[in-house]
Design a protein around this motif. Structure first.
Motif, PDB file in Angstrom:
ATOM      1  N   ILE B  12      16.472  83.513  -6.499  1.00 55.86           N
ATOM      2  CA  ILE B  12      16.386  83.161  -7.925  1.00 55.86           C
ATOM      3  C   ILE B  12      17.780  82.762  -8.436  1.00 55.86           C
ATOM      4  O   ILE B  12      17.951  81.746  -9.119  1.00 55.86           O
ATOM      5  CB  ILE B  12      15.805  84.351  -8.737  1.00 55.86           C
ATOM      6  CG1 ILE B  12      14.326  84.559  -8.354  1.00 55.86           C
ATOM      7  CG2 ILE B  12      15.946  84.129 -10.237  1.00 55.86           C
ATOM      8  CD1 ILE B  12      13.723  85.874  -8.830  1.00 55.86           C
ATOM      9  N   LEU B  13      18.763  83.559  -8.035  1.00 53.90           N
ATOM     10  CA  LEU B  13      20.154  83.306  -8.427  1.00 53.90           C
ATOM     11  C   LEU B  13      20.637  81.966  -7.857  1.00 53.90           C
ATOM     12  O   LEU B  13      21.239  81.150  -8.570  1.00 53.90           O
ATOM     13  CB  LEU B  13      21.015  84.456  -7.876  1.00 53.90           C
ATOM     14  CG  LEU B  13      22.463  84.579  -8.290  1.00 53.90           C
ATOM     15  CD1 LEU B  13      22.579  84.692  -9.793  1.00 53.90           C
ATOM     16  CD2 LEU B  13      23.070  85.826  -7.630  1.00 53.90           C
ATOM     17  N   ASN B  15      18.854  79.366  -6.914  1.00 56.89           N
ATOM     18  CA  ASN B  15      18.168  78.261  -7.602  1.00 56.89           C
ATOM     19  C   ASN B  15      18.817  77.969  -8.953  1.00 56.89           C
ATOM     20  O   ASN B  15      19.000  76.817  -9.330  1.00 56.89           O
ATOM     21  CB  ASN B  15      16.696  78.611  -7.829  1.00 56.89           C
ATOM     22  CG  ASN B  15      15.849  78.128  -6.681  1.00 56.89           C
ATOM     23  OD1 ASN B  15      16.360  77.863  -5.587  1.00 56.89           O
ATOM     24  ND2 ASN B  15      14.553  78.015  -6.908  1.00 56.89           N
ATOM     25  N   HIS B  16      19.160  79.048  -9.658  1.00 54.30           N
ATOM     26  CA  HIS B  16      19.786  78.874 -10.969  1.00 54.30           C
ATOM     27  C   HIS B  16      21.138  78.179 -10.820  1.00 54.30           C
ATOM     28  O   HIS B  16      21.455  77.258 -11.585  1.00 54.30           O
ATOM     29  CB  HIS B  16      19.956  80.224 -11.662  1.00 54.30           C
ATOM     30  CG  HIS B  16      20.617  80.107 -13.000  1.00 54.30           C
ATOM     31  ND1 HIS B  16      19.929  79.688 -14.129  1.00 54.30           N
ATOM     32  CD2 HIS B  16      21.906  80.314 -13.383  1.00 54.30           C
ATOM     33  CE1 HIS B  16      20.785  79.641 -15.145  1.00 54.30           C
ATOM     34  NE2 HIS B  16      21.983  80.023 -14.715  1.00 54.30           N
ATOM     35  N   SER B  19      20.821  74.623 -10.257  1.00 55.32           N
ATOM     36  CA  SER B  19      20.382  73.918 -11.470  1.00 55.32           C
ATOM     37  C   SER B  19      21.570  73.616 -12.397  1.00 55.32           C
ATOM     38  O   SER B  19      21.480  72.751 -13.267  1.00 55.32           O
ATOM     39  CB  SER B  19      19.297  74.715 -12.210  1.00 55.32           C
ATOM     40  OG  SER B  19      19.888  75.814 -12.878  1.00 55.32           O
ATOM     41  N   LEU B  20      22.679  74.322 -12.216  1.00 56.92           N
ATOM     42  CA  LEU B  20      23.873  74.059 -13.038  1.00 56.92           C
ATOM     43  C   LEU B  20      24.588  72.777 -12.606  1.00 56.92           C
ATOM     44  O   LEU B  20      25.442  72.268 -13.321  1.00 56.92           O
ATOM     45  CB  LEU B  20      24.855  75.239 -12.953  1.00 56.92           C
ATOM     46  CG  LEU B  20      24.365  76.595 -13.486  1.00 56.92           C
ATOM     47  CD1 LEU B  20      25.432  77.664 -13.276  1.00 56.92           C
ATOM     48  CD2 LEU B  20      24.007  76.502 -14.973  1.00 56.92           C
ATOM     49  N   LYS B  83      23.617  88.025 -13.326  1.00 56.17           N
ATOM     50  CA  LYS B  83      22.544  87.315 -14.024  1.00 56.17           C
ATOM     51  C   LYS B  83      22.781  87.317 -15.545  1.00 56.17           C
ATOM     52  O   LYS B  83      22.545  86.319 -16.221  1.00 56.17           O
ATOM     53  CB  LYS B  83      21.179  87.929 -13.680  1.00 56.17           C
ATOM     54  CG  LYS B  83      20.685  87.493 -12.294  1.00 56.17           C
ATOM     55  CD  LYS B  83      19.453  88.244 -11.858  1.00 56.17           C
ATOM     56  CE  LYS B  83      18.191  87.672 -12.404  1.00 56.17           C
ATOM     57  NZ  LYS B  83      16.990  88.355 -11.854  1.00 56.17           N
ATOM     58  N   LEU B  86      25.411  84.858 -16.417  1.00 51.05           N
ATOM     59  CA  LEU B  86      24.919  83.474 -16.305  1.00 51.05           C
ATOM     60  C   LEU B  86      23.804  83.181 -17.323  1.00 51.05           C
ATOM     61  O   LEU B  86      23.176  82.124 -17.281  1.00 51.05           O
ATOM     62  CB  LEU B  86      24.402  83.218 -14.888  1.00 51.05           C
ATOM     63  CG  LEU B  86      25.466  83.086 -13.792  1.00 51.05           C
ATOM     64  CD1 LEU B  86      24.820  83.194 -12.405  1.00 51.05           C
ATOM     65  CD2 LEU B  86      26.230  81.774 -13.910  1.00 51.05           C
ATOM     66  N   ASN B  87      23.562  84.141 -18.216  1.00 54.58           N
ATOM     67  CA  ASN B  87      22.489  84.022 -19.227  1.00 54.58           C
ATOM     68  C   ASN B  87      21.131  83.755 -18.595  1.00 54.58           C
ATOM     69  O   ASN B  87      20.334  82.962 -19.108  1.00 54.58           O
ATOM     70  CB  ASN B  87      22.805  82.917 -20.235  1.00 54.58           C
ATOM     71  CG  ASN B  87      24.070  83.200 -21.003  1.00 54.58           C
ATOM     72  OD1 ASN B  87      24.285  84.330 -21.442  1.00 54.58           O
ATOM     73  ND2 ASN B  87      24.928  82.205 -21.129  1.00 54.58           N
ATOM     74  N   MET B  88      20.868  84.428 -17.509  1.00 55.93           N
ATOM     75  CA  MET B  88      19.559  84.239 -16.866  1.00 55.93           C
ATOM     76  C   MET B  88      18.539  85.255 -17.395  1.00 55.93           C
ATOM     77  O   MET B  88      18.887  86.388 -17.606  1.00 55.93           O
ATOM     78  CB  MET B  88      19.712  84.447 -15.345  1.00 55.93           C
ATOM     79  CG  MET B  88      20.431  83.322 -14.660  1.00 55.93           C
ATOM     80  SD  MET B  88      20.731  83.712 -12.917  1.00 55.93           S
ATOM     81  CE  MET B  88      19.067  83.675 -12.249  1.00 55.93           C
TER      82      MET B  88
END
Lengths: 254, 88
Positions: B12-13, B15-16, B19-20, B83, B86-88
């Motif tokens: 999940i991390l 992928n995030h 996406s950046l 997380k 990173l504002n996840m």
């Protein structure tokens, strides 16, 4: 028409296998699935599906690189081209040595496909230290990598998924017979090899010459091959990009 | 925290982070992505240090033939912290 369907006179041979049938076939180590078959069988919306991790991290038969027809064809095309450039012939076949070969499956398929392309001109040998106790499915010479390099005097060395943090490439470069080594796995700070010693990639070393370059080798990332790869850290359905194939070719004679 | 949960959190991390930098070629790997994000001021030194530590832990796990069972709760804390940053 899906990639794995080959037109024949027998209508049953054109039938696309179900995921369950493919799972059964995968129990046979001499069965080489297509990229699409693996994708269809293990596709999941989960980030890491239990089924995929159970299959890849199996105690008896762990899978690091998920070998498939398309990758093996691309890799064999590449190696046969390199073998020709290195002067392979029936009178003087060249040796490709796989180090860390595990169960010997990659060598088995490579030899088969290279024999179709260059009959009698390339000998592929699998070697493994045997330290991980992986059950061998095909012939593997259980021998340390340094001994294997001395014994077989290969022109090309292949290492798929070098253990994390370790580096065997300095020994490959030191062997005068070696003109090229090809690494398969997660490169540049991924889970294979040593990020600096193996790949020449690291924080804080930007000014330094990478070890492979210092030894007269040139690095090429083989994108065409990498695009066909599937590995244990990918998740079918989420994309395939973790593993790649990288060549290091001797440019300055030793 | 089980290894399976850790790997899921890591994915999940990862992928995030990808996406950046949507134009970044994923095949260059997470390590080069982190360099790219740092050079473009998308992550700071502290976050980079934590991400490298998490990545090294993940590398150790996935490079062994079989998966172990559990991982220390410190790593769960580290992921939770990253997380949040990173504002996840």
């Amino acid at each position: 028409m899906p990639k794995e369907q080959i037109p024949t006179d027998n209508p049953n041979e054109n039938k696309e296998l179900s995921p369950q049938e493919i799972r059964e076939k995968l129990k046979d180590p001499s069965y080489l699935p297509t990229h699409r078959e693996i994708d269809r069988t293990f596709k999941s919306k989960d980030f890491i599906s239990r089924e995929w991790s159970d299959f890849c991290f199996d105690e008896q038969n762990p899978v690091f690189e998920f070998l498939n027809e398309e990758f093996l064809n691309a890799f064999s095309d590449y190696l046969s081209q390199r073998a020709k450039e290195l002067g392979a012939s029936e009178e003087a076949p060249i040796t490709v040595l796989e180090v860390g070969a595990g169960n010997g499956r990659l060598t088995y398929f490579l030899q088969k496909k290279l024999e179709e392309r260059l009959p009698g001109q390339v000998k592929v040998v699998a070697s493994d230290s045997g330290k991980w106790g992986i059950k061998t499915a095909f012939p593997v010479d259980v021998i340390e990598h340094k001994e294997a390099l001395k014994k077989y005097k290969p022109k090309i060395v292949v290492f798929s998924w070098m253990p994390y943090g370790e580096d065997y490439t300095a020994d490959m470069r030191a062997e005068t017979s070696v003109e090229e080594y090809v690494l398969i796995g997660e490169a540049d700070g991924g889970c294979c090899g040593n990020e600096w010693e193996t790949w020449g990639s690291s924080y804080g070393n930007d000014e330094e010459v990478p070890p492979y370059k210092a030894d007269g080798f040139e690095r090429s990332d083989l994108e065409e091959l990498s695009s066909q790869q599937i590995c244990r850290t990918d998740q079918p359905g989420q994309g395939y990009y973790h593993s790649s194939t990288v060549s290091f070719e001797r440019k300055v004679p030793k | 925290m089980t290894i399976q949960e850790f790997l899921e959190q890591f994915s999940i991390l990862e992928n995030h982070l990808f996406s950046l930098a949507p134009d970044f070629n994923k095949r260059q790997g997470l390590f080069n992505l982190l360099k790219h994000l740092k050079n473009n001021n998308k992550i700071d030194d502290g976050l980079l240090k934590d991400l490298l530590l998490i990545t090294q832990t993940r590398n150790k796990i996935v490079s062994t033939p079989t998966l172990g069972k559990d991982i220390s709760d410190d790593m769960l804390d580290k992921i939770t912290k990253v997380k949040a940053e990173l504002n996840m």
